[in-house]
Design a protein around this motif. Structure first.
Motif, short mmCIF file in Angstrom:
data_model
loop_
_atom_site.label_atom_id
_atom_site.label_comp_id
_atom_site.label_asym_id
_atom_site.label_seq_id
_atom_site.Cartn_x
_atom_site.Cartn_y
_atom_site.Cartn_z
N THR A 131 -7.08 -5.83 3.86
CA THR A 131 -6.74 -6.62 2.67
C THR A 131 -7.98 -7.20 1.99
OG1 THR A 131 -6.22 -8.48 4.12
CG2 THR A 131 -4.37 -7.21 3.29
N GLN A 134 -9.12 -4.43 -0.11
CA GLN A 134 -8.20 -4.24 -1.25
C GLN A 134 -8.40 -5.32 -2.30
OE1 GLN A 134 -4.49 -4.07 0.92
NE2 GLN A 134 -4.41 -1.84 0.82
N SER A 139 -8.38 1.10 -2.92
CA SER A 139 -7.00 1.48 -3.23
C SER A 139 -6.29 2.25 -2.11
CB SER A 139 -6.97 2.31 -4.52
OG SER A 139 -7.77 3.47 -4.35
N THR A 140 -6.94 2.45 -0.99
CA THR A 140 -6.31 3.17 0.13
C THR A 140 -5.10 2.39 0.64
OG1 THR A 140 -8.52 3.86 0.78
CG2 THR A 140 -6.79 4.23 2.38
N THR A 141 -4.03 3.10 1.01
CA THR A 141 -2.84 2.41 1.51
C THR A 141 -3.11 1.83 2.88
OG1 THR A 141 -1.90 4.34 2.62
CG2 THR A 141 -1.33 4.05 0.31
N ARG A 142 -2.35 0.77 3.20
CA ARG A 142 -2.51 0.07 4.46
C ARG A 142 -2.30 0.99 5.65
NH1 ARG A 142 1.04 -1.79 7.14
NH2 ARG A 142 0.76 -3.28 8.81
N ASP A 159 -13.49 3.95 -0.71
CA ASP A 159 -12.49 2.92 -0.41
C ASP A 159 -12.30 2.77 1.09
OD1 ASP A 159 -12.11 2.39 -3.05
OD2 ASP A 159 -10.24 3.51 -3.26
N LYS A 309 -5.37 -11.98 -2.28
CA LYS A 309 -5.05 -10.77 -3.03
C LYS A 309 -3.76 -10.94 -3.84
CE LYS A 309 -4.16 -5.85 -2.21
NZ LYS A 309 -2.72 -5.72 -2.20
#
Length: 448
Positions: A131, A134, A139-142, A159, A309
């Protein structure tokens, strides 16, 4: 570019303004009736418009009488100050009660030592690393990011590199929690945070060499122009002196609450903005480092970045309120304390959920022939496998997640394969273990 919309608070001029506000002092306090420390921009429309400035000056006078100095100044030699109103002291008291214990004291149902010391630490540090990146634009997913960290695979883009760097940075900050702060340590924090990234032409571990950098607010306005780059080293040395100074209140020295001190360190890194990029990550690592240094061990489990965030504009406003009111850090301190309180609430929910999940799978396993032979880690691996059929586990991933050796990891996984709860196969020379799609069905049908 337009200037920020946050209006500069009227300044109190002593002694001239004292005559004007004498009759109003009884009506005002440092906070409003709800304990809120309002900036002029928030205050002026809550009071009688014609009398707003006089009422503000009465509030300001009361605040000034409580200000504490920390020895740090802006580039124009104006001191940074703060005060600790009753509502702040109440929050500090609650946080110290929570953070002084172990993870089990946060959860409603006490989390076991195994739960605390094994998968929670690595899992939650990964969460903060993801996080935090981010928050800076990764932008990479969790899910993808967590898998990369668990499997220790190389990042495939910038990223992912930022996320891995953050993870390594938090681990490094934890290792350094016995050391005093130096400019070299700040540079090393930054080098780890930005290694292999190119955003804003950043040079890892090197200060910016010009003044063409500014911070925007959420609407694209200039919110802050950092001090001249020629002053960076000198100003960071002063920040290190502040960090290393004894503020225990014992032996006649000043008392600064460790939580407040960590928040000030965070603020000052953002204010100085010594690097072309990665200032936020370095500031958050510095906060994390100081909390662990002050033996607030539970801070390794919370994700402040996740909450920042969610409300980045409020984060920016807390900086601007400080700058637009004579370097009064109280606004930023309140904001961060509120963020920390919410982060611990989220940790409590997370722990309760994890404990519930673990107990549920443990209860199911107790009714099978394997129940009494499986340990905590094996049960937790089964829990993960039930949630994600087809998931691939590796020896290295399991040893990293639970802080065990590769040999122990291999033994545990092989035992699950022997019980036909996991499948194993070769991927080149490496053995991988797969969660079968019918695992839940197998567990239900195997009940004694």
């Amino acid at each position: 570019m337009a200037r920020s919309k946050v209006e500069k608070a009227p300044t109190f001029n002593f002694p001239d303004d004292l005559k004007e506000i004498g009759s109003l002092l009884g009506q005002c306090d440092v906070t409003d009736a709800k304990g809120r420390y309002l900036h002029w921009s928030q205050f002026k429309w809550r009071v009688d418009k014609e009398n707003a400035e006089s009422l503000w000056k009465a509030v300001k006078f009361k605040r000034m009488s409580q200000y504490k100095q920390i020895g740090l100044k802006d580039e124009n030699d104006n001191p940074f100050v703060y005060c600790t109103p009753h509502s702040m002291e109440a929050t500090l008291y609650q946080l110290v009660k929570i953070t002084g214990g172990n993870v089990g004291t946060v959860a409603d149902s006490t989390a076991s030592d195994s739960l605390q010391s094994r998968f929670l630490v690595s899992s939650l540090i990964m969460e903060e690393a993801i996080t935090s990146a981010q928050l800076e634009g990764a932008s990479t997913t969790r899910e993808v990011a967590k898998k990369m960290l668990e499997e220790e695979r190389e990042p495939i883009d910038e990223d992912e590199r930022m996320i891995l760097n953050n993870y390594l940075l938090l681990k490094h900050a934890e290792q350094k929690n016995k050391d005093e702060l130096t400019v070299d340590m700040i540079l090393e924090f930054h080098r780890i945070a930005t290694q292999g990234t190119t955003e804003n032409n950043v040079i890892p571990g090197e200060f910016r060499a010009d003044n063409d950098i500014y911070i925007e607010d959420g609407d694209g306005n200039v919110a802050h122009q950092p001090p001249d780059f020629h002053l960076i080293e000198e100003r960071l040395k002063a920040l290190c002196e502040f960090a290393n100074q004894d503020h225990s209140g014992q032996g006649g020295c000043d008392f600064v609450h460790p939580l407040i001190k960590a928040i000030v360190l965070h603020f000052m890194m953002g204010f100085e903005h010594p690097f072309r990029d990665g200032n936020g990550r370095t500031a958050r690592a510095l906060f994390y480092w100081f909390m662990l240094k002050s033996e607030y061990k539970l801070f390794k489990y919370i994700s402040i970045s996740k909450l920042l965030k969610e409300k980045p504009k409020d984060y920016g406003l807390s900086y601007m309120y400080t700058e637009k009111d004579d370097n009064d850090l109280t606004y930023f301190i309140y904001y961060q304390l509120d963020t920390i309180s919410k982060a611990f609430e989220e940790l409590k929910n997370y722990l309760d959920h994890k404990v519930y999940e673990f107990k549920k799978i443990s209860e199911s396993l107790e009714k099978t022939a394997w129940g009494s032979t499986l340990n905590f880690i094996q049960k937790d691996l089964i829990k993960k496998a039930v949630k994600e059929p087809g998931r691939v586990f590796t020896i290295k991933e399991v040893s990293k997640s639970y802080s065990i050796t590769d040999n122990t990891s291999r033994t545990y996984l092989n035992k699950l394969t022997e019980f036909k709860l996991f499948l194993s196969t070769k991927d080149g020379r490496k053995t991988i273990y797969i969660a079968p799609s019918d695992l839940l069905k197998k567990l239900n049908s195997a009940k004694i």
